[in-house]
Design an enzyme around this catalytic site. Structure first.
Site, short mmCIF file in Angstrom:
data_model
loop_
_atom_site.label_atom_id
_atom_site.label_comp_id
_atom_site.label_asym_id
_atom_site.label_seq_id
_atom_site.Cartn_x
_atom_site.Cartn_y
_atom_site.Cartn_z
N TYR A 55 -40.88 4.26 42.11
CA TYR A 55 -40.50 5.16 43.20
C TYR A 55 -40.20 6.56 42.64
CZ TYR A 55 -38.45 7.22 47.30
OH TYR A 55 -38.21 8.07 48.35
N SER A 71 -29.54 16.11 48.64
CA SER A 71 -30.57 15.67 49.59
C SER A 71 -29.97 15.06 50.86
CB SER A 71 -31.44 14.62 48.91
OG SER A 71 -32.22 13.93 49.86
N TYR A 81 -33.59 17.44 55.67
CA TYR A 81 -34.76 16.87 56.31
C TYR A 81 -34.42 16.93 57.78
CZ TYR A 81 -37.03 14.99 52.12
OH TYR A 81 -37.67 14.84 50.92
N THR A 96 -36.55 21.33 53.79
CA THR A 96 -37.80 20.83 53.20
C THR A 96 -38.83 20.59 54.31
OG1 THR A 96 -36.58 19.86 51.38
CG2 THR A 96 -38.80 19.00 51.76
N ARG A 139 -48.34 6.68 48.91
CA ARG A 139 -47.89 6.54 47.52
C ARG A 139 -48.22 5.12 47.05
NH1 ARG A 139 -41.95 9.39 48.17
NH2 ARG A 139 -42.70 11.44 48.84
N LYS A 151 -38.39 25.01 51.72
CA LYS A 151 -38.95 24.35 50.53
C LYS A 151 -40.28 23.68 50.88
CE LYS A 151 -37.71 20.80 47.08
NZ LYS A 151 -38.26 19.50 47.44
N HIS A 203 -43.47 19.25 45.97
CA HIS A 203 -42.68 18.02 45.97
C HIS A 203 -43.01 17.17 44.73
CE1 HIS A 203 -40.07 16.11 49.14
NE2 HIS A 203 -40.15 15.09 48.31
N GLY A 229 -36.51 18.39 38.98
CA GLY A 229 -36.60 17.12 39.70
C GLY A 229 -36.45 15.94 38.76
N ARG A 230 -37.55 15.25 38.50
CA ARG A 230 -37.49 13.95 37.81
C ARG A 230 -36.73 13.95 36.47
NH1 ARG A 230 -42.59 14.48 39.85
NH2 ARG A 230 -43.46 12.90 41.22
C1 FNR Z 1 -37.80 14.06 45.40
N1 FNR Z 1 -37.87 15.29 46.05
C2 FNR Z 1 -37.13 15.50 47.19
N2 FNR Z 1 -37.14 16.71 47.79
C3 FNR Z 1 -36.39 16.95 48.89
O1 FNR Z 1 -36.42 18.07 49.42
N3 FNR Z 1 -35.58 15.96 49.39
C4 FNR Z 1 -35.51 14.72 48.84
O2 FNR Z 1 -34.79 13.85 49.31
C5 FNR Z 1 -36.34 14.46 47.71
N4 FNR Z 1 -36.32 13.23 47.12
C6 FNR Z 1 -37.03 13.01 45.96
C7 FNR Z 1 -36.95 11.78 45.34
C8 FNR Z 1 -37.58 11.57 44.13
C9 FNR Z 1 -37.44 10.24 43.44
C10 FNR Z 1 -38.31 12.63 43.53
C11 FNR Z 1 -38.97 12.46 42.19
C12 FNR Z 1 -38.41 13.84 44.17
C13 FNR Z 1 -38.67 16.39 45.48
C14 FNR Z 1 -37.85 17.23 44.52
O3 FNR Z 1 -36.87 17.99 45.18
C15 FNR Z 1 -38.74 18.22 43.77
O4 FNR Z 1 -39.50 18.98 44.68
C16 FNR Z 1 -39.68 17.55 42.76
O5 FNR Z 1 -39.09 16.44 42.16
C17 FNR Z 1 -40.08 18.58 41.72
O6 FNR Z 1 -41.01 18.08 40.86
P1 FNR Z 1 -40.66 17.44 39.41
O7 FNR Z 1 -39.66 18.35 38.73
O8 FNR Z 1 -40.11 16.07 39.68
O9 FNR Z 1 -42.00 17.43 38.77
#
Ligand code: FNR
Length: 371
Positions: free
Chosen positions: A37, A119, A141, A167, A176, A242, A266, A320-321
Site C-alpha cells: 500500500y 492528512s 480531501y 488535494t 493500484r 495540491k 501524488h 512522502g514515502r
Molecule cells: C500519500 N499521499 C497522500 N496525499 C494526500 O494529499 N493525502 C493523503 O492522505 C495521502 N496519502 C498517501 C498515502 C501514502 C501511503 C502515500 C505513499 C502517499 C501522497 C503524498 O502526499 C505525496 O504526494 C507523495 O507521497 C509524494 O511522492 P513521494 O515522495 O512518495 O514519491
C-alpha cells in the site's frame, strides 16, 4: 560530525544515511499488504519511475570560490517561517506503518521545527495529533457533503492548523494493482477514517455503519473551479491546491485567489503514464511567476533532489514515502533520522555546489542531460 565522532567509540547509526536504502529495509519489516500500500503506485508504476528519472536527468552544476560561509536554509512559505524548505507531506493511514502512526511523525517534525501536513485520511484524529504537533497544516480531501467539509475546516482551525492543502487529484482511488492483488484497502478495515469518526456531523449521519458512510462521502468528483469560493468563505488562512501539473490549472488557481499550489502527481499513485512531477514543475512555475507560491512533491529522495526542485522554481518540497519508511523502521526516531539526513545533505549539497543559501538557486544551477 556527530556520526563520525560516535564512530570513534564504535557506535554506528542504526539506519543508513542513504535514504534510498530504507525502502528495502521497510519491506522486510512491514506486513506485505502494508508495504504494498505504501510503496505502490498506479498501474505499471510508470509515472513513479518517471518521477525519479526526471531527477536523474537534471544535474547540479557546482560553482567554485563563491564564499559559501552561510548556507541559510530558512524560508517563508504560506505565511510560515520554516527552518528549511521542507515539509512532511500528507500521508494517510500511518498506523499501518507503526502503531504510533501520525503521532510519532508529528513529534519528529516538531523536534526539528518542520511543519507536518496532516492528512484527512489520518489514522489519529486531527485533535489528537495537534496535542503533540508543532507547526501544522491540514490537508483536505473535500468530502461530498458540505456540512462535513465545513466541520473539518472548523475543527482544523480550532486545533491550530494554520494552512489548508486541498488535494484535487484523489477524488477517487486509482487503479493500484498491488492493492487489488492483495484485496487490501485500509479504510475498509477502519484505518484512516479517524477524522471522520471524531466528527459530530459524520457520526450524526453515519448511524450503524460508519465505513459504508465513509465510502459514500469520501469522493467528490463533481468539484469544479467555481467551488473554491466556498472554501475561501470557510477558511481564513492560506490555501494551497495540491495535484497541479499544468500551467493553465496553475493560472486558474491564481484567478481563484489561492495562495499556493503543490505541483504533485501524488507520487505516481493516481494517473499511471502521467507527466513526471519534476518535468511539470518549471513549466508551471514559469506560468505563474510570483503570483502564487509553488510547492513541489513526488520523487524527492535526497538533499540533492531538494536542490533540484528549488532550482526549478519550488519554494519548498513535501516529502512522502521516505519518512514513512523511517516510521516503519524506528517510529519517531526513524522519521527524525530521515529528516536530519535530508536536511544535512541539502545543506552540504547547496554549499558544495557554490550556493550560499536556498535563495541563490536558479535554473542556471542545473544542467539538463539530453535524453
Ligand atoms: C500519500 N499521499 C497522500 N496525499 C494526500 O494529499 N493525502 C493523503 O492522505 C495521502 N496519502 C498517501 C498515502 C501514502 C501511503 C502515500 C505513499 C502517499 C501522497 C503524498 O502526499 C505525496 O504526494 C507523495 O507521497 C509524494 O511522492 P513521494 O515522495 O512518495 O514519491
Amino acid at each position: 560530525f556527530e556520526i563520525y565522532l560516535n564512530g570513534l567509540n564504535d557506535v554506528l547509526p542504526s539506519l543508513p544515511a542513504d535514504l534510498t536504502r530504507l525502502e528495502a529495509l521497510a519491506r522486510e519489516k512491514l506486513p506485505p499488504e502494508a508495504y504494498d500500500y505504501i510503496a505502490g503506485s498506479a498501474g505499471t508504476g510508470d509515472t513513479a519511475v518517471a518521477n525519479r528519472e526526471a531527477f536523474r536527468r537534471r544535474r547540479i552544476v557546482p560553482r567554485m570560490l563563491r564564499g559559501v560561509t552561510g548556507g541559510d536554509l530558512s524560508t517563508r512559505v504560506l505565511g510560515a517561517e520554516l527552518p528549511a524548505p521542507l515539509l512532511l507531506g500528507p500521508v494517510g493511514v500511518l498506523r499501518i506503518a507503526h502503531p504510533e502512526g501520525e503521532l510519532a511523525v508529528a513529534r519528529a517534525a516538531r523536534s526539528l521545527g518542520l511543519p507536518m501536513v496532516l492528512s484527512t485520511a489520518a489514522s489519529h484524529s486531527m485533535e489528537e495529533v495537534a496535542e503533540v504537533a508543532g507547526p501544522r497544516w491540514y490537508q483536505l480531501y473535500w468530502p461530498g457533503d458540505r456540512d462535513l467539509a465545513v466541520s473539518f475546516l472548523e475543527r482544523a482551525a480550532a486545533a491550530g492548523y494554520t494552512a489548508l492543502v486541498v488535494t484535487l487529484d484523489t477524488f477517487t482511488l486509482a487503479w493500484r494493482p498491488g492493492d487489488l492483488d492483495n484485496a487490501y484497502l485500509p479504510f475498509l478495515r477502519g484505518v484512516g477514517i479517524q477524522n471522520y469518526l471524531a466528527d459530530p456531523v459524520f457520526t450524526a449521519e453515519a448511524g450503524e455503519d460508519p465505513i459504508a458512510h465513509w465510502a459514500g462521502v469520501f469522493g467528490n468528483p463533481g468539484l469544479t473551479w467555481d467551488d473554491l469560493a466556498f472554501l475561501r468563505e470557510h477558511w481564513d488562512g492560506p490555501i494551497a491546491l495540491k495535484g497541479i501539473q499544468q500551467s493553465d490549472d496553475a493560472r486558474r488557481a491564481v484567478d481563484a485567489g489561492m495562495d499556493g499550489i503543490v505541483v504533485s502527481n501524488h507520487g505516481g499513485r493516481q494517473v499511471d503514464g502521467a507527466v513526471a512531477s519534476l518535468d511539470a514543475l518549471p513549466i508551471v512555475a514559469h506560468a505563474v511567476g510570483d503570483q502564487i507560491e509553488v510547492l513541489f512533491d513526488s520523487g524527492v529522495r535526497t538533499g540533492a533532489d531538494v536542490v533540484k526542485a528549488l532550482a526549478l522554481g519550488a519554494k519548498a518540497v513535501l516529502l512522502g514515502r521516505p519518512y514513512v519508511y523511517g516510521l516503519a523502521l524506528d517510529g519517531e526516531e526513524g522519521v527524525r533520522h530521515v529528516l536530519r539526513c535530508l536536511l544535512a545533505e541539502l545543506e552540504l549539497t547547496l554549499r558544495l555546489s557554490g550556493h550560499d543559501g536556498v535563495a541563490a538557486l536558479s535554473s542556471e544551477s542545473l544542467f539538463e542531460q539530453p535524453t
